[in-house]
Design a protein around this motif. Sequence first.
Motif, PDB file in Angstrom:
ATOM      1  N   TYR A 235       0.837  -1.208  -0.040  1.00  0.00           N
ATOM      2  CA  TYR A 235      -0.062   0.365   0.087  1.00  0.00           C
ATOM      3  C   TYR A 235       0.833   1.166  -0.051  1.00  0.00           C
ATOM      4  O   TYR A 235       0.578   2.181   0.699  1.00  0.00           O
ATOM      5  N   ALA A 236       1.815   1.106  -0.746  1.00  0.00           N
ATOM      6  CA  ALA A 236       2.912   2.330  -0.703  1.00  0.00           C
ATOM      7  C   ALA A 236       3.352   2.369  -2.133  1.00  0.00           C
ATOM      8  O   ALA A 236       3.619   1.530  -2.761  1.00  0.00           O
ATOM      9  N   PHE A 237       3.518   3.605  -2.738  1.00  0.00           N
ATOM     10  CA  PHE A 237       4.310   3.879  -3.742  1.00  0.00           C
ATOM     11  C   PHE A 237       5.579   3.716  -3.905  1.00  0.00           C
ATOM     12  O   PHE A 237       6.432   3.843  -2.769  1.00  0.00           O
ATOM     13  N   ALA A 238       6.555   3.430  -4.994  1.00  0.00           N
ATOM     14  CA  ALA A 238       7.943   3.378  -4.977  1.00  0.00           C
ATOM     15  C   ALA A 238       8.570   4.712  -4.795  1.00  0.00           C
ATOM     16  O   ALA A 238       8.345   5.760  -5.409  1.00  0.00           O
ATOM     17  N   LEU A 239       9.674   4.564  -3.981  1.00  0.00           N
ATOM     18  CA  LEU A 239      10.702   5.579  -3.825  1.00  0.00           C
ATOM     19  C   LEU A 239      11.623   5.295  -5.088  1.00  0.00           C
ATOM     20  O   LEU A 239      11.813   6.280  -5.950  1.00  0.00           O
ATOM     21  N   VAL A 240      12.012   4.112  -5.287  1.00  0.00           N
ATOM     22  CA  VAL A 240      12.640   3.414  -6.419  1.00  0.00           C
ATOM     23  C   VAL A 240      12.236   2.167  -6.748  1.00  0.00           C
ATOM     24  O   VAL A 240      12.109   1.419  -5.669  1.00  0.00           O
ATOM     25  N   ALA A 256      20.301  -7.489 -21.049  1.00  0.00           N
ATOM     26  CA  ALA A 256      20.342  -6.583 -19.926  1.00  0.00           C
ATOM     27  C   ALA A 256      19.271  -5.471 -20.207  1.00  0.00           C
ATOM     28  O   ALA A 256      19.396  -4.391 -20.646  1.00  0.00           O
ATOM     29  N   ASP A 257      17.856  -5.722 -19.939  1.00  0.00           N
ATOM     30  CA  ASP A 257      16.904  -4.604 -20.298  1.00  0.00           C
ATOM     31  C   ASP A 257      16.259  -4.215 -18.853  1.00  0.00           C
ATOM     32  O   ASP A 257      16.062  -4.922 -18.043  1.00  0.00           O
ATOM     33  N   LEU A 258      16.566  -2.917 -18.753  1.00  0.00           N
ATOM     34  CA  LEU A 258      16.414  -2.498 -17.351  1.00  0.00           C
ATOM     35  C   LEU A 258      15.547  -1.408 -17.500  1.00  0.00           C
ATOM     36  O   LEU A 258      15.723  -0.206 -18.112  1.00  0.00           O
ATOM     37  N   ALA A 259      14.555  -1.069 -16.587  1.00  0.00           N
ATOM     38  CA  ALA A 259      13.856   0.174 -16.520  1.00  0.00           C
ATOM     39  C   ALA A 259      13.368   0.318 -14.966  1.00  0.00           C
ATOM     40  O   ALA A 259      13.508  -0.264 -14.206  1.00  0.00           O
ATOM     41  N   PHE A 260      13.180   1.489 -14.861  1.00  0.00           N
ATOM     42  CA  PHE A 260      13.167   2.377 -13.324  1.00  0.00           C
ATOM     43  C   PHE A 260      12.117   2.929 -13.116  1.00  0.00           C
ATOM     44  O   PHE A 260      11.503   3.845 -13.840  1.00  0.00           O
ATOM     45  N   GLY A 261      11.358   2.773 -11.982  1.00  0.00           N
ATOM     46  CA  GLY A 261      10.271   3.560 -11.490  1.00  0.00           C
ATOM     47  C   GLY A 261      10.743   4.415 -10.315  1.00  0.00           C
ATOM     48  O   GLY A 261      11.748   4.326  -9.655  1.00  0.00           O
ATOM     49  N   GLY A 262       9.783   5.468  -9.984  1.00  0.00           N
ATOM     50  CA  GLY A 262       9.875   6.412  -8.962  1.00  0.00           C
ATOM     51  C   GLY A 262      11.208   7.560  -9.232  1.00  0.00           C
ATOM     52  O   GLY A 262      11.188   8.433  -8.263  1.00  0.00           O
ATOM     53  N   LEU A 263      11.503   7.328 -10.365  1.00  0.00           N
ATOM     54  CA  LEU A 263      12.766   8.220 -10.574  1.00  0.00           C
ATOM     55  C   LEU A 263      12.405   9.359 -11.565  1.00  0.00           C
ATOM     56  O   LEU A 263      13.148  10.366 -11.482  1.00  0.00           O
ATOM     57  N   ALA A 264      11.242   9.356 -12.230  1.00  0.00           N
ATOM     58  CA  ALA A 264      11.118  10.477 -13.263  1.00  0.00           C
ATOM     59  C   ALA A 264       9.509  10.566 -13.609  1.00  0.00           C
ATOM     60  O   ALA A 264       8.763   9.792 -13.265  1.00  0.00           O
TER      61      ALA A 264
END
Length: 327
Positions: A235-240, A256-264
């Motif tokens: 029940y919490a959104f990503a910091l990263v 190496a396929d990498l994607a990131f959340g919480g950063l942009a």
Amino acid sequence: MRPFQYTRAPSLTEASHLTAGEDTLAIAGGTNLLDLMKLQVETPDQLADINRLGFADIENTDDGGLRLGALATNTETAVHPRVRADYPVLSRAILAGATQQLRNKATNGGNLCQRTRCFYFTNIDQPCNKRQPGTGCGAIDGIAKLHAILGTSEQCIATYPGDMAVALSALNARVEISGDKGERSVPVRDYHVLPGDTPWIENVLEPGEIITGIALPAPVGGTQIYRKVRERSSYAFALVSVAAIIELTDGRFSRADLAFGGLAHKPWYDPRVGEALLGQPPSDALFDKAADILLEDARGFGENDFKIPLTRRTLRAVLAQATENAA
Ligand SMILES: Cc1cc2nc3c(=O)[nH]c(=O)nc-3n(C[C@H](O)[C@H](O)[C@H](O)COP(=O)(O)OP(=O)(O)OC[C@H]3O[C@@H](n4cnc5c(N)ncnc54)[C@H](O)[C@@H]3O)c2cc1C
Ligand code: SF4
């Protein structure tokens, strides 16, 4: 909540016609939109309910991939046998989001279009260029713990809050869209946009366009990981967050396929990060190099400065986990 009209769209054409009007919004699960209407952040005159339009199936595609209907729920998608077997990074990302009750109601299309959780955006007494252009950005010198460190502008530093789209970005999925000008398919990596001078524009959807589905390419090999760092375990959104599809051949990175959340303002995909790993054997020095590339232009805004070292540590941990049996 302000009074509004409710219309159940009988067809895609009608849904498109209705939502082409400035004051009409599509409603699917309603888990994000109704909250924003209660806060008077969104004040549509009319809601066009798209739940009867039918694109709720999850089906195999001719190229060996999978098509996720926009109206399939997050739960149906996460537990689908093919999603679990062939796209585990997606299943895990969805299950890391919200709560079981919300996921039971939330749809895939709605999840892609959910709006930022910036405190100033959801509080109509505060300045916010996204909600009310030209009023300023309260977060830049204010409460910015959840906010972006990459791709920010002087106008807005909000993050895109979702998890599912981060995994879809690593998987290089496509968003299928229908409108009065016909159908189109957009890579998820290009669907959300950076704030620039128009922070109220969050994705490439034009008025009257409806998301009908998400196309996943044929599955690839390797290890799939979704790691979400947050303040509570539910029940919490990503910091990263990091979505990773990693494969080693003869002890060297071959995928190496990498994607990131919480950063942009959008799920962050920088092809240079994966490219730096390809052909190399795993090592701490290599993981650091990948993090250096990812964070080259990172900028904190006080409260969220911690995200820069946290992102580095999270990326290193994910790469170590994905390669731990490779030596
Ligand atoms: C307390 C809470 C915690 C949450 N935590 C997380 C989390 O950790 N991770 C996460 O990823 N999500 C999280 N969510 C968000 C949740 O996943 C979204 O609210 C949900 O996915 C939105 O889907 P929906 O179908 O309810 O969309 P709706 O609320 O119906 O719509 C959202 C927006 O999408 C538009 N829309 C909907 N469907 C379409 C379509 N097919 N085509 C075009 N436009 C469309 C609507 O017009 C609206 O603007 C959380 C939500 C809440 C309330
Ligand atoms: S970060 Fe974006 S959403 Fe938040 S106050 Fe600033 S302009 Fe509004």
